[in-house]
Design a protein around this motif. Structure first.
Motif, PDB file in Angstrom:
ATOM      1  N   UNK A  21       0.868  -1.268  -0.027  1.00  0.00           N
ATOM      2  CA  UNK A  21       0.022   0.090  -0.084  1.00  0.00           C
ATOM      3  C   UNK A  21       1.031   1.297   0.182  1.00  0.00           C
ATOM      4  N   UNK A  22       2.192   1.198   0.498  1.00  0.00           N
ATOM      5  CA  UNK A  22       2.875   2.337   0.756  1.00  0.00           C
ATOM      6  C   UNK A  22       3.574   2.561  -0.704  1.00  0.00           C
ATOM      7  N   UNK A  23       3.807   1.473  -1.399  1.00  0.00           N
ATOM      8  CA  UNK A  23       4.670   1.666  -2.604  1.00  0.00           C
ATOM      9  C   UNK A  23       6.166   1.313  -2.326  1.00  0.00           C
ATOM     10  N   UNK A  24       6.204   0.293  -1.253  1.00  0.00           N
ATOM     11  CA  UNK A  24       7.746   0.014  -0.973  1.00  0.00           C
ATOM     12  C   UNK A  24       7.996  -1.234  -1.379  1.00  0.00           C
ATOM     13  N   UNK A  25       9.223  -1.359  -2.036  1.00  0.00           N
ATOM     14  CA  UNK A  25       9.570  -2.881  -2.549  1.00  0.00           C
ATOM     15  C   UNK A  25       9.492  -4.026  -1.545  1.00  0.00           C
ATOM     16  N   UNK A  26       8.741  -4.828  -1.928  1.00  0.00           N
ATOM     17  CA  UNK A  26       8.499  -6.075  -0.950  1.00  0.00           C
ATOM     18  C   UNK A  26       9.893  -6.586  -0.282  1.00  0.00           C
ATOM     19  N   UNK A  27      10.813  -6.402  -1.063  1.00  0.00           N
ATOM     20  CA  UNK A  27      12.256  -7.034  -0.547  1.00  0.00           C
ATOM     21  C   UNK A  27      12.751  -5.936   0.326  1.00  0.00           C
ATOM     22  N   UNK A  28      12.339  -5.018   0.506  1.00  0.00           N
ATOM     23  CA  UNK A  28      12.905  -3.953   1.411  1.00  0.00           C
ATOM     24  C   UNK A  28      12.797  -4.537   2.847  1.00  0.00           C
ATOM     25  N   UNK A  29      13.818  -4.557   3.573  1.00  0.00           N
ATOM     26  CA  UNK A  29      13.917  -4.753   5.075  1.00  0.00           C
ATOM     27  C   UNK A  29      13.594  -3.611   6.079  1.00  0.00           C
ATOM     28  N   UNK A  30      12.704  -3.553   6.933  1.00  0.00           N
ATOM     29  CA  UNK A  30      12.421  -2.593   7.770  1.00  0.00           C
ATOM     30  C   UNK A  30      13.595  -2.554   8.972  1.00  0.00           C
ATOM     31  N   UNK A  31      13.934  -1.280   9.034  1.00  0.00           N
ATOM     32  CA  UNK A  31      15.023  -1.045  10.102  1.00  0.00           C
ATOM     33  C   UNK A  31      14.200  -1.239  11.398  1.00  0.00           C
ATOM     34  N   UNK A  32      13.199  -0.929  11.816  1.00  0.00           N
ATOM     35  CA  UNK A  32      12.633  -1.303  13.122  1.00  0.00           C
ATOM     36  C   UNK A  32      11.079  -1.278  13.062  1.00  0.00           C
ATOM     37  N   UNK A  33      10.698  -2.194  13.775  1.00  0.00           N
ATOM     38  CA  UNK A  33       9.142  -2.519  13.574  1.00  0.00           C
ATOM     39  C   UNK A  33       8.719  -2.334  15.059  1.00  0.00           C
ATOM     40  N   UNK A  34       7.489  -1.580  15.240  1.00  0.00           N
ATOM     41  CA  UNK A  34       6.859  -1.533  16.441  1.00  0.00           C
ATOM     42  C   UNK A  34       5.479  -2.238  16.423  1.00  0.00           C
ATOM     43  N   UNK A  35       5.389  -2.830  17.588  1.00  0.00           N
ATOM     44  CA  UNK A  35       4.257  -3.978  17.772  1.00  0.00           C
ATOM     45  C   UNK A  35       3.354  -3.575  18.922  1.00  0.00           C
ATOM     46  N   UNK A  36       2.433  -3.005  18.884  1.00  0.00           N
ATOM     47  CA  UNK A  36       1.649  -2.458  20.237  1.00  0.00           C
ATOM     48  C   UNK A  36       0.471  -3.605  20.152  1.00  0.00           C
ATOM     49  N   UNK A  37       0.402  -4.461  20.764  1.00  0.00           N
ATOM     50  CA  UNK A  37      -0.686  -5.743  20.657  1.00  0.00           C
ATOM     51  C   UNK A  37      -1.350  -5.845  22.022  1.00  0.00           C
ATOM     52  N   UNK A  38      -2.645  -6.032  21.878  1.00  0.00           N
ATOM     53  CA  UNK A  38      -3.350  -6.723  23.122  1.00  0.00           C
ATOM     54  C   UNK A  38      -3.006  -7.937  23.515  1.00  0.00           C
ATOM     55  N   UNK A  39      -2.539  -8.111  24.602  1.00  0.00           N
ATOM     56  CA  UNK A  39      -2.298  -9.289  25.402  1.00  0.00           C
ATOM     57  C   UNK A  39      -0.849  -9.432  25.616  1.00  0.00           C
ATOM     58  N   UNK A  40      -0.113  -8.256  24.949  1.00  0.00           N
ATOM     59  CA  UNK A  40       1.426  -8.633  25.010  1.00  0.00           C
ATOM     60  C   UNK A  40       1.826  -7.896  26.575  1.00  0.00           C
ATOM     61  N   UNK A  41       1.423  -8.234  27.399  1.00  0.00           N
ATOM     62  CA  UNK A  41       1.665  -7.735  28.753  1.00  0.00           C
ATOM     63  C   UNK A  41       2.861  -8.178  29.460  1.00  0.00           C
TER      64      UNK A  41
END
Length: 317
Positions: A21-41
């Protein structure tokens, strides 16, 4: 409920769709990913999720931040932490101090708590009706309107018809949905419905007050503590307010409290945390992320007091 491997797979799928959706190459590796998830206590479970993602989907990101949805809400509104109170189907209060220490009050589910939540309000409504009909404990106000709402919501005629909804076929979100009808009735002036919402406000205030002794000075250097309010019950704030104030007045709070609602997704907080984890100076405007809903000024109060479950509360009202 679905297990960590399935959660990891869904996260990987979401990342791939986000890239598309963002037009980013699918092979691009993210530098950092934030995951704010219900249940991750719990930190141990969070590390297990991160490990599973790294092993099963090694090309997603270099760095991860895994935390609860409550922390995502906190860091959407502030860079140093703060307090968040969730009052939706269930309830939970969490304090995150600038030094990283975290404290909670509630969040134990409907069997052990959920005070001030939609489930709590619905359950209290049922309890008032059952006890009044049994002549076990007289309701402080007439039960007829609330009883009609219960019958309409569950499509029943008798209290015996309600038992499957309480036990064999219990569905917490559906059960809690009764709260919406009660809120509408309170708007229309039904006294018991108004009382139920005020009691919920009292419980919410108690959960906030329980965490106040843990608040570090850096969080209140402006003279007040910001509390992020999340969940559908907060939409009825004007009905919660009286009980909230009555409960807060019995505590010796040395600073003001501002209740704020976030105007952006808690994903902003997850993004900020991901950026901070790699020391990336991501531009951000916190003041644009929330609105002030209410300002509790301690010096203007006179200490009336409140009991969430007792007769004193009824007398005050």
């Amino acid at each position: 409920m679905v297990g960590i491997p399935e959660v990891a797979r869904r996260i990987a799928d979401m990342v791939e769709r986000a890239k598309e959706e963002a037009g980013i190459n699918p092979e691009t590796r993210l530098t950092s990913l934030g995951l704010s998830l219900s249940g991750c206590e719990q930190e141990a479970t969070n590390k297990e999720l991160e490990k599973d993602i790294r092993i099963t989907f090694p090309d997603i990101a270099d760095s991860y931040v895994v935390c609860s949805d409550t922390l995502g809400s906190v860091f959407t509104a502030s860079p140093i932490g703060g307090m968040v109170v969730i009052s939706g189907t269930g309830s939970n209060a969490l304090l995150r101090n600038p030094d990283g220490t975290t404290y909670t009050c509630g969040g134990w589910g409907h069997f052990m708590g959920d005070e001030g939540s939609a489930f709590y309000i619905a359950h209290q409504a049922m309890k008032y009706v059952f006890d009044d009909m049994d002549s076990l404990k007289k309701s402080p106000y007439p039960i007829e309107r609330v009883w009609d709402l219960i019958k309409q919501h569950f499509n029943v005629e008798t209290r015996l018809d309600l038992l499957p909804h309480c036990y064999a076929n219990f569905d917490k979100p559906f059960y809690a949905g009764l709260c919406k009808r009660i809120s509408h009735a309170a708007e229309e002036g039904d006294k018991l419905s108004k009382h139920l919402l005020s009691e919920a406000g009292c419980c919410i205030a108690n959960s906030i007050s329980a965490l106040l002794p843990k608040v570090q000075n850096e969080l209140i250097k402006t003279g007040y503590l910001s509390v992020v309010c999340v969940g559908s019950v907060w939409h009825s704030w004007h009905l919660l307010k009286e009980g909230f104030e009555l409960a807060m007045d019995k505590y010796d709070v040395p600073f003001d409290i501002k209740l704020v609602t976030i105007t952006k997704s808690m994903a902003y907080g997850a993004c900020y945390l991901a950026a901070d984890a790699i020391n990336y100076k991501l531009p951000r405007n916190y003041l644009d992320n929330f609105d002030v809903m209410y300002h509790y000024r301690t010096k203007e109060r006179n200490g009336n007091g409140c009991n969430c479950n007792g007769n004193d509360f009824v007398a005050i009202l």
